[in-house]
Design an enzyme around this catalytic site. Structure first.
Site, PDB file in Angstrom:
ATOM      1  N   ASN A  58       0.829  -1.208   0.000  1.00  0.00           N
ATOM      2  CA  ASN A  58       0.000   0.000   0.000  1.00  0.00           C
ATOM      3  C   ASN A  58       0.864   1.260   0.000  1.00  0.00           C
ATOM      4  O   ASN A  58       0.614   2.200  -0.751  1.00  0.00           O
ATOM      5  CB  ASN A  58      -0.895   0.051   1.251  1.00  0.00           C
ATOM      6  CG  ASN A  58      -2.020  -0.955   1.207  1.00  0.00           C
ATOM      7  OD1 ASN A  58      -2.419  -1.422   0.143  1.00  0.00           O
ATOM      8  ND2 ASN A  58      -2.538  -1.308   2.375  1.00  0.00           N
TER       9      ASN A  58
ATOM     10  N   GLU B 184      -8.764  12.872  14.370  1.00  0.00           N
ATOM     11  CA  GLU B 184      -8.164  14.060  15.002  1.00  0.00           C
ATOM     12  C   GLU B 184      -6.891  14.527  14.292  1.00  0.00           C
ATOM     13  O   GLU B 184      -6.352  15.584  14.621  1.00  0.00           O
ATOM     14  CB  GLU B 184      -7.816  13.771  16.462  1.00  0.00           C
ATOM     15  CG  GLU B 184      -8.972  13.305  17.334  1.00  0.00           C
ATOM     16  CD  GLU B 184     -10.024  14.383  17.488  1.00  0.00           C
ATOM     17  OE1 GLU B 184      -9.643  15.572  17.589  1.00  0.00           O
ATOM     18  OE2 GLU B 184     -11.222  14.050  17.468  1.00  0.00           O
TER      19      GLU B 184
ATOM     20  N   ASP C 223      -1.317   3.573   6.096  1.00  0.00           N
ATOM     21  CA  ASP C 223      -0.321   3.365   5.035  1.00  0.00           C
ATOM     22  C   ASP C 223      -0.275   4.575   4.099  1.00  0.00           C
ATOM     23  O   ASP C 223       0.796   5.006   3.662  1.00  0.00           O
ATOM     24  CB  ASP C 223      -0.641   2.099   4.237  1.00  0.00           C
ATOM     25  CG  ASP C 223      -0.708   0.871   5.129  1.00  0.00           C
ATOM     26  OD1 ASP C 223       0.003   0.836   6.142  1.00  0.00           O
ATOM     27  OD2 ASP C 223      -1.485  -0.054   4.802  1.00  0.00           O
TER      28      ASP C 223
HETATM   29  P1  ATP Z   1      -4.711   1.739   9.931  1.00  0.00           P
HETATM   30  O1  ATP Z   1      -6.103   1.268  10.282  1.00  0.00           O
HETATM   31  O2  ATP Z   1      -4.568   2.001   8.467  1.00  0.00           O
HETATM   32  O3  ATP Z   1      -3.611   0.901  10.511  1.00  0.00           O
HETATM   33  P2  ATP Z   1      -3.743   3.707  11.851  1.00  0.00           P
HETATM   34  O4  ATP Z   1      -4.296   3.246  13.153  1.00  0.00           O
HETATM   35  O5  ATP Z   1      -2.322   3.488  11.558  1.00  0.00           O
HETATM   36  O6  ATP Z   1      -4.614   3.176  10.621  1.00  0.00           O
HETATM   37  P3  ATP Z   1      -5.327   6.119  11.941  1.00  0.00           P
HETATM   38  O7  ATP Z   1      -4.988   7.069  13.026  1.00  0.00           O
HETATM   39  O8  ATP Z   1      -6.567   5.333  12.056  1.00  0.00           O
HETATM   40  O9  ATP Z   1      -4.026   5.233  11.701  1.00  0.00           O
HETATM   41  O10 ATP Z   1      -5.416   6.897  10.563  1.00  0.00           O
HETATM   42  C1  ATP Z   1      -4.266   7.401   9.924  1.00  0.00           C
HETATM   43  C2  ATP Z   1      -4.478   8.806   9.475  1.00  0.00           C
HETATM   44  O11 ATP Z   1      -5.557   8.865   8.533  1.00  0.00           O
HETATM   45  C3  ATP Z   1      -4.851   9.771  10.579  1.00  0.00           C
HETATM   46  O12 ATP Z   1      -3.692  10.252  11.238  1.00  0.00           O
HETATM   47  C4  ATP Z   1      -5.587  10.843   9.791  1.00  0.00           C
HETATM   48  O13 ATP Z   1      -4.669  11.694   9.147  1.00  0.00           O
HETATM   49  C5  ATP Z   1      -6.312  10.036   8.715  1.00  0.00           C
HETATM   50  N1  ATP Z   1      -7.676   9.664   9.149  1.00  0.00           N
HETATM   51  C6  ATP Z   1      -8.067   8.499   9.703  1.00  0.00           C
HETATM   52  N2  ATP Z   1      -9.388   8.501   9.983  1.00  0.00           N
HETATM   53  C7  ATP Z   1      -9.849   9.704   9.589  1.00  0.00           C
HETATM   54  C8  ATP Z   1     -11.158  10.357   9.604  1.00  0.00           C
HETATM   55  N3  ATP Z   1     -12.235   9.730  10.064  1.00  0.00           N
HETATM   56  N4  ATP Z   1     -11.235  11.616   9.127  1.00  0.00           N
HETATM   57  C9  ATP Z   1     -10.154  12.258   8.648  1.00  0.00           C
HETATM   58  N5  ATP Z   1      -8.917  11.717   8.616  1.00  0.00           N
HETATM   59  C10 ATP Z   1      -8.759  10.466   9.068  1.00  0.00           C
END
Ligand code: ATP
Length: 317
Positions: free
Chosen positions: A38, A230, A259
């Site tokens: 990805n 956030e 990713d």
């Molecule tokens: P993954 O499920 O891909 O492993 P993760 O836990 O590594 O995700 P998240 O914090 O869920 O990371 O999401 C990564 C980034 O995507 C966030 O830091 C944000 O920039 C963006 N993001 C995720 N969800 C949203 C949302 N609902 N609205 C806007 N931006 C989002």
């Protein structure tokens, strides 16, 4: 010449067409899954020259993966096809809200079997930067050795390395072992990008600032903690800040947001953007990713990304 090299396991992914529990799904759509693949796709769409190193089976799934990555202009010249071990695959449920159910069929896959001779120094030296995740550390002992070798080699040669923990507790014998092994690699990297929940598991604190300090004290130069909708928090020895996320109309599928975020951040930092600007780009990639069904379907091209940033301006306060 390459900008970024990464390595990992990719799988064929069957996504249920309709919401419901996985065992009741009747129809599936085929896609490609794999965190590092990805990131490679995200980077290639942003015109970053990226090589993805892996092993796939000499089967339909393996050919499918190679073709998809090739179509995305990811360099796959160091992907080996194994005629004795299969390509892994996974089933993914469809959900109206929240995280889907995922079931893996990856044990004994081609990508879990590595020998020391598989590490191609000359190929890795072509890149300026290595991106790695905690998944190869979990997949098998031989893939973990490969990952450790790649990390040490890139550091010795003065390359930068980014690390996304991508915790997969189900692939580890114990949570304790997972934390130990993942942190051992993370400490040696330049940029560490945990999600807030992962950060809490790995450091024992759920405060972004404390998660960052845990790694900065070990010599990591930049920690970016992903905060879902956030946005993200970043910290180095000399600066820190929080960048709000972009407003999203409808969250379709959150898998792949992290990713995409990594691809945005890496491309920005390699381009020489200030950290805050790179984090804004990363947030935009994450926001675009959650609005599309597959893991990487929502990743934009460079033009689409610039357009999005221009239209959506400063992220919400
Ligand atoms: P993954 O499920 O891909 O492993 P993760 O836990 O590594 O995700 P998240 O914090 O869920 O990371 O999401 C990564 C980034 O995507 C966030 O830091 C944000 O920039 C963006 N993001 C995720 N969800 C949203 C949302 N609902 N609205 C806007 N931006 C989002």
């Amino acid at each position: 010449k390459l900008d970024v090299v990464t390595f990992g396991e990719a799988m064929a992914m069957f996504m249920a067409d309709r919401p419901g529990p996985l065992h009741e799904a009747g129809r599936f759509t085929l896609g490609l899954a794999g965190a590092e693949a990805n990131v490679a796709i995200g980077l290639a769409r942003l015109n970053v020259r990226t090589g993805w190193v892996s092993k796939v089976g000499k089967d339909a799934f393996g050919k499918f993966i190679m073709k998809r990555l090739k179509n995305e202009s990811v360099d796959i010249s160091r992907v080996r096809m194994d005629d004795k071990h299969p390509t892994g695959f996974q089933l993914k449920s469809k959900v109206k809200e929240g995280d889907p159910e995922v079931q893996y069929f990856r044990k004994g896959s081609a990508a879990s079997r590595w020998v020391p001779g598989d590490f191609d120094k000359a190929y890795f030296l072509k890149a300026r930067h290595l991106h790695m995740t905690g998944i190869p550390l979990a997949v098998s002992g031989s893939f973990r050795s490969f990952a450790r070798q790649a990390l040490a080699f890139m550091k010795e040669n003065g390359k930068t390395v980014s690390f996304d923990p991508n915790l997969r507790p189900s692939l580890w014998p114990s949570v304790h072992e997972m934390i130990r092994q993942v942190n051992q690699s993370a400490f040696q990297c330049d940029w560490v990008l945990p999600g807030i929940r992962e950060g809490a598991v790995l450091t024992g604190s759920d405060k972004p600032g404390e998660i960052a300090d845990f790694y900065l004290e070990k010599g990591v130069k930049l920690v970016v903690v992903k905060l879902g909708e956030e946005g993200a928090y970043y910290k180095t020895a000399s600066e820190e800040g929080t960048v709000s996320g972009f407003k999203v109309r409808k969250v379709v599928d959150t898998v792949g947001a992290g990713d995409g975020f990594a691809a945005g951040l890496i491309s920005g930092l390699l381009e020489g953007l200030a950290i805050r600007e790179a984090v804004i780009r990363a947030n935009a990639m994450g926001a675009l990713a959650v609005q599309s069904p597959g893991d990487h379907d929502g990743y934009p091209t460079k033009t689409e990304l610039d357009d999005y940033l221009e239209k959506n301006g400063e992220p919400r306060k």
